[in-house]
Motif scaffolding. Structure first.
Motif, PDB file in Angstrom:
ATOM      1  N   LEU A  20      -7.232  14.800  -8.094  1.00  0.00           N
ATOM      2  CA  LEU A  20      -6.690  15.873  -9.096  1.00  0.00           C
ATOM      3  C   LEU A  20      -5.471  16.190  -9.196  1.00  0.00           C
ATOM      4  O   LEU A  20      -4.843  16.321  -7.733  1.00  0.00           O
ATOM      5  CB  LEU A  20      -7.672  17.070  -9.030  1.00  0.00           C
ATOM      6  CG  LEU A  20      -9.257  16.991  -9.402  1.00  0.00           C
ATOM      7  CD1 LEU A  20      -9.912  17.974  -8.747  1.00  0.00           C
ATOM      8  CD2 LEU A  20      -9.466  16.658 -10.795  1.00  0.00           C
ATOM      9  N   VAL A  27     -13.514  20.084  -3.230  1.00  0.00           N
ATOM     10  CA  VAL A  27     -12.594  20.926  -4.008  1.00  0.00           C
ATOM     11  C   VAL A  27     -13.359  20.857  -5.264  1.00  0.00           C
ATOM     12  O   VAL A  27     -13.388  22.184  -5.849  1.00  0.00           O
ATOM     13  CB  VAL A  27     -11.250  20.378  -4.286  1.00  0.00           C
ATOM     14  CG1 VAL A  27     -10.388  21.017  -5.133  1.00  0.00           C
ATOM     15  CG2 VAL A  27     -10.625  20.283  -2.862  1.00  0.00           C
ATOM     16  N   THR A  28     -13.911  19.740  -5.864  1.00  0.00           N
ATOM     17  CA  THR A  28     -14.500  19.810  -7.285  1.00  0.00           C
ATOM     18  C   THR A  28     -15.786  20.599  -7.181  1.00  0.00           C
ATOM     19  O   THR A  28     -16.057  20.705  -8.327  1.00  0.00           O
ATOM     20  CB  THR A  28     -14.776  18.307  -7.708  1.00  0.00           C
ATOM     21  OG1 THR A  28     -15.277  17.685  -6.680  1.00  0.00           O
ATOM     22  CG2 THR A  28     -13.247  17.695  -7.764  1.00  0.00           C
ATOM     23  N   SER A  29     -16.519  20.775  -6.090  1.00  0.00           N
ATOM     24  CA  SER A  29     -17.608  21.543  -6.078  1.00  0.00           C
ATOM     25  C   SER A  29     -17.428  22.936  -5.992  1.00  0.00           C
ATOM     26  O   SER A  29     -18.356  23.731  -6.203  1.00  0.00           O
ATOM     27  CB  SER A  29     -18.375  21.187  -4.807  1.00  0.00           C
ATOM     28  OG  SER A  29     -18.767  19.848  -4.631  1.00  0.00           O
ATOM     29  N   ASN A  89     -11.973  15.731  -1.451  1.00  0.00           N
ATOM     30  CA  ASN A  89     -11.917  15.856  -2.812  1.00  0.00           C
ATOM     31  C   ASN A  89     -13.377  16.461  -3.579  1.00  0.00           C
ATOM     32  O   ASN A  89     -13.264  17.360  -4.599  1.00  0.00           O
ATOM     33  CB  ASN A  89     -11.315  14.666  -3.540  1.00  0.00           C
ATOM     34  CG  ASN A  89     -10.119  14.456  -3.405  1.00  0.00           C
ATOM     35  OD1 ASN A  89      -9.172  14.882  -4.356  1.00  0.00           O
ATOM     36  ND2 ASN A  89      -9.499  13.478  -2.539  1.00  0.00           N
ATOM     37  N   ASN A  90     -14.168  15.983  -2.957  1.00  0.00           N
ATOM     38  CA  ASN A  90     -15.606  16.409  -3.621  1.00  0.00           C
ATOM     39  C   ASN A  90     -16.018  18.000  -3.235  1.00  0.00           C
ATOM     40  O   ASN A  90     -16.324  18.783  -3.893  1.00  0.00           O
ATOM     41  CB  ASN A  90     -16.609  15.632  -3.015  1.00  0.00           C
ATOM     42  CG  ASN A  90     -16.800  14.118  -3.674  1.00  0.00           C
ATOM     43  OD1 ASN A  90     -16.206  13.838  -4.681  1.00  0.00           O
ATOM     44  ND2 ASN A  90     -17.747  13.324  -2.987  1.00  0.00           N
ATOM     45  N   GLU A 136     -14.601  27.409  -9.239  1.00  0.00           N
ATOM     46  CA  GLU A 136     -13.285  27.319 -10.163  1.00  0.00           C
ATOM     47  C   GLU A 136     -12.153  26.548  -9.336  1.00  0.00           C
ATOM     48  O   GLU A 136     -12.229  26.641  -8.155  1.00  0.00           O
ATOM     49  CB  GLU A 136     -12.633  28.694 -10.203  1.00  0.00           C
ATOM     50  CG  GLU A 136     -11.445  28.675 -11.533  1.00  0.00           C
ATOM     51  CD  GLU A 136     -11.184  30.148 -11.821  1.00  0.00           C
ATOM     52  OE1 GLU A 136      -9.985  30.211 -12.292  1.00  0.00           O
ATOM     53  OE2 GLU A 136     -11.876  31.044 -11.462  1.00  0.00           O
ATOM     54  N   LEU A 137     -11.597  25.490  -9.962  1.00  0.00           N
ATOM     55  CA  LEU A 137     -10.583  24.604  -9.337  1.00  0.00           C
ATOM     56  C   LEU A 137      -9.407  25.489  -8.726  1.00  0.00           C
ATOM     57  O   LEU A 137      -8.874  26.552  -9.736  1.00  0.00           O
ATOM     58  CB  LEU A 137     -10.117  23.686 -10.256  1.00  0.00           C
ATOM     59  CG  LEU A 137     -11.045  22.362 -10.528  1.00  0.00           C
ATOM     60  CD1 LEU A 137     -10.414  21.357 -11.538  1.00  0.00           C
ATOM     61  CD2 LEU A 137     -11.595  21.653  -9.391  1.00  0.00           C
TER      62      LEU A 137
END
Length: 205
Positions: free
Chosen positions: A125, A104-106, A101-102, A109-110
């Motif tokens: 998310l 992805v959030t890094s 998850n980290n 753009e999501l």
């Protein structure tokens, strides 16, 4: 490997993200996850990316070459790691999910769709996802993530080998090889060893 698996998703969305991890099984060091988004309708040419596969099936030299090509060709990419102390505190499964998850959030753009290696994922998310068993050998973007996660973690463990040369981290990267188990028996655990991982070979329960 090609991007055939991604094509059906690209018909309805643009940012499709492959996710994989490295380091669930070792006795020492972090777990590392990577997330990779290629441009929509991306197709590898006759360059090195046509050789992309599950990182475990690639030589170290080819992995490094592919990592550079992935970073140059991807629209977005990111890595994230969870250190041994956190692994011991929340367990390796939760740490792996958090690292994914980290990653992805890094990303800059999501993404709009996640393709995740394995059969379990716990998203933080509200992004649609699909888990694919052995996805690193089937899905181009997941294979790319597996290479980035593996090369990132290997580099970390080689650096640790300089600080703790008696363990041979630059050879086994923290996995429970005979050499590693013998080193733990002789020297005890280093600060980067996972205390929650038990060694039955040493009588630990």
């Amino acid at each position: 490997m090609n991007t055939d698996y991604e094509y059906p998703f690209w018909r309805n969305t643009e940012l499709v993200c492959g996710i994989d991890e490295a380091g669930r099984g070792p006795l020492a060091g972090p777990v590392v996850a990577a997330a990779v988004v290629f441009p929509r309708w991306f197709t590898p040419g006759r360059d090195r990316l046509s050789l992309l596969n599950d990182s475990k099936k690639l030589s170290p030299g080819l992995r490094m070459e592919l990592a550079s090509s992935i970073k140059a060709s991807a629209l977005y990419w990111a890595t994230a790691l969870i250190e041994p102390e956190a692994i011991d505190r929340i367990n390796i499964f939760q740490a792996t999910m958090l690292a994914m998850n980290n990653a992805v959030t890094s990303l800059s753009e999501l993404p709009e769709m996640l393709l995740v290696d394995g059969n379990r994922f716990r998203p933080l998310l509200p992004i649609p996802y699909e888990t694919i068993v052995k996805g690193d050998a089937k899905v181009f973007s997941i294979a790319a993530a597996s290479v980035l996660a593996k090369t990132c973690r290997d580099a970390i463990m080689k650096e640790y080998a300089r600080h703790y040369p008696q363990y041979g981290f630059d050879r086994h990267f923290g996995y429970p090889t005979g050499e590693h188990i013998r080193a733990v028996a002789q020297y005890g655990r280093s600060p980067i060893h996972r205390k929650s991982f038990k060694l039955k070979q040493l009588g630990e329960k």
